[in-house]
Design a protein around this motif. Structure first.
Motif, PDB file in Angstrom:
ATOM      1  N   UNK A  86      46.883 -30.593 -17.186  1.00 55.13           N
ATOM      2  CA  UNK A  86      46.113 -30.584 -18.422  1.00 55.13           C
ATOM      3  C   UNK A  86      44.639 -30.762 -18.070  1.00 55.13           C
ATOM      4  N   UNK A  87      43.784 -29.894 -18.604  1.00 56.78           N
ATOM      5  CA  UNK A  87      42.332 -29.982 -18.435  1.00 56.78           C
ATOM      6  C   UNK A  87      41.735 -30.162 -19.821  1.00 56.78           C
ATOM      7  N   UNK A  88      40.807 -31.103 -19.967  1.00 59.35           N
ATOM      8  CA  UNK A  88      40.215 -31.359 -21.274  1.00 59.35           C
ATOM      9  C   UNK A  88      38.718 -31.624 -21.128  1.00 59.35           C
ATOM     10  N   UNK A 124      31.937 -35.157 -21.534  1.00 56.10           N
ATOM     11  CA  UNK A 124      33.159 -35.809 -21.077  1.00 56.10           C
ATOM     12  C   UNK A 124      34.163 -34.756 -20.632  1.00 56.10           C
ATOM     13  N   UNK A 125      34.962 -35.078 -19.626  1.00 59.49           N
ATOM     14  CA  UNK A 125      36.007 -34.169 -19.183  1.00 59.49           C
ATOM     15  C   UNK A 125      37.133 -34.959 -18.535  1.00 59.49           C
ATOM     16  N   UNK A 126      38.279 -34.331 -18.391  1.00 63.79           N
ATOM     17  CA  UNK A 126      39.416 -34.996 -17.785  1.00 63.79           C
ATOM     18  C   UNK A 126      40.398 -34.005 -17.201  1.00 63.79           C
ATOM     19  N   UNK A 127      41.255 -34.517 -16.328  1.00 61.87           N
ATOM     20  CA  UNK A 127      42.275 -33.722 -15.664  1.00 61.87           C
ATOM     21  C   UNK A 127      43.514 -34.584 -15.495  1.00 61.87           C
ATOM     22  N   UNK A 128      44.666 -34.039 -15.838  1.00 66.03           N
ATOM     23  CA  UNK A 128      45.942 -34.742 -15.661  1.00 66.03           C
ATOM     24  C   UNK A 128      46.897 -33.854 -14.891  1.00 66.03           C
ATOM     25  N   UNK A 172      46.132 -39.298 -14.214  1.00 68.42           N
ATOM     26  CA  UNK A 172      45.084 -38.816 -15.110  1.00 68.42           C
ATOM     27  C   UNK A 172      43.717 -39.315 -14.648  1.00 68.42           C
ATOM     28  N   UNK A 173      42.729 -38.425 -14.676  1.00 61.44           N
ATOM     29  CA  UNK A 173      41.350 -38.772 -14.342  1.00 61.44           C
ATOM     30  C   UNK A 173      40.461 -38.337 -15.501  1.00 61.44           C
ATOM     31  N   UNK A 174      39.590 -39.244 -15.968  1.00 56.59           N
ATOM     32  CA  UNK A 174      38.646 -38.941 -17.036  1.00 56.59           C
ATOM     33  C   UNK A 174      37.258 -39.411 -16.630  1.00 56.59           C
ATOM     34  N   UNK A 175      36.233 -38.674 -17.049  1.00 57.35           N
ATOM     35  CA  UNK A 175      34.855 -39.017 -16.719  1.00 57.35           C
ATOM     36  C   UNK A 175      33.958 -38.751 -17.925  1.00 57.35           C
ATOM     37  N   UNK A 176      32.932 -39.568 -18.050  1.00 58.06           N
ATOM     38  CA  UNK A 176      31.927 -39.443 -19.105  1.00 58.06           C
ATOM     39  C   UNK A 176      30.569 -39.708 -18.486  1.00 58.06           C
ATOM     40  N   UNK A 211      30.886 -43.273 -16.775  1.00 55.24           N
ATOM     41  CA  UNK A 211      32.161 -43.996 -16.770  1.00 55.24           C
ATOM     42  C   UNK A 211      33.222 -43.040 -16.244  1.00 55.24           C
ATOM     43  N   UNK A 212      34.046 -43.498 -15.332  1.00 53.61           N
ATOM     44  CA  UNK A 212      35.171 -42.688 -14.864  1.00 53.61           C
ATOM     45  C   UNK A 212      36.339 -43.607 -14.548  1.00 53.61           C
ATOM     46  N   UNK A 213      37.534 -43.077 -14.731  1.00 56.28           N
ATOM     47  CA  UNK A 213      38.715 -43.882 -14.405  1.00 56.28           C
ATOM     48  C   UNK A 213      39.856 -42.981 -13.943  1.00 56.28           C
ATOM     49  N   UNK A 214      40.696 -43.556 -13.126  1.00 52.16           N
ATOM     50  CA  UNK A 214      41.888 -42.913 -12.597  1.00 52.16           C
ATOM     51  C   UNK A 214      43.074 -43.740 -13.053  1.00 52.16           C
ATOM     52  N   UNK A 215      44.026 -43.111 -13.729  1.00 50.16           N
ATOM     53  CA  UNK A 215      45.117 -43.838 -14.353  1.00 50.16           C
ATOM     54  C   UNK A 215      46.468 -43.273 -13.898  1.00 50.16           C
ATOM     55  N   UNK A 216      47.194 -43.955 -12.986  1.00 46.15           N
ATOM     56  CA  UNK A 216      48.535 -43.523 -12.639  1.00 46.15           C
ATOM     57  C   UNK A 216      49.545 -44.060 -13.661  1.00 46.15           C
ATOM     58  N   UNK A 217      50.527 -43.257 -14.016  1.00 51.94           N
ATOM     59  CA  UNK A 217      51.531 -43.661 -15.003  1.00 51.94           C
ATOM     60  C   UNK A 217      52.926 -43.315 -14.534  1.00 51.94           C
ATOM     61  N   UNK A 218      53.856 -44.174 -14.865  1.00 50.43           N
ATOM     62  CA  UNK A 218      55.280 -43.903 -14.737  1.00 50.43           C
ATOM     63  C   UNK A 218      55.874 -44.096 -16.120  1.00 50.43           C
ATOM     64  N   UNK A 219      56.544 -43.077 -16.619  1.00 51.97           N
ATOM     65  CA  UNK A 219      57.133 -43.166 -17.966  1.00 51.97           C
ATOM     66  C   UNK A 219      58.649 -43.233 -17.867  1.00 51.97           C
TER      67      UNK A 219
END
Length: 72
Positions: A7-9, A22-26, A40-44, A61-69
């Motif tokens: 996903x690109x946003x 702002x942009x992001x990539x998952x 997921x990575x998001x930056x502003x 601002x930028x963050x990297x968010x690993x997730x397990x669902x």
């Protein structure tokens, strides 16, 4: 059933300036109907300009968010 996805946003936080700041990539995958992974990575970034001084400040601002669902 294994299903990978990407996903690109992008986003405009201030429509007045008309900038996409702002942009992001998952990247992720649903392993089966109960388990999924995502990274997921998001930056502003915003620059404040003054007509007489030019660029005055910059905010980033930028963050990297690993997730397990886990689903049930």
């Amino acid at each position: 059933m294994f299903r990978p996805y990407i996903q690109v946003r992008s986003a405009a936080f201030n429509e007045y300036w008309g900038e996409r700041d702002g942009w992001g990539l998952s990247l992720g995958a649903n392993v089966n109907s109960y388990l999924g992974f995502e990274l997921a990575f998001d930056a502003f970034q915003e620059t404040v300009d003054s007509p007489s001084l030019g660029p005055v400040s910059e905010i980033a601002i930028s963050h990297l968010n690993p997730e397990i669902r886990l689903r049930y």
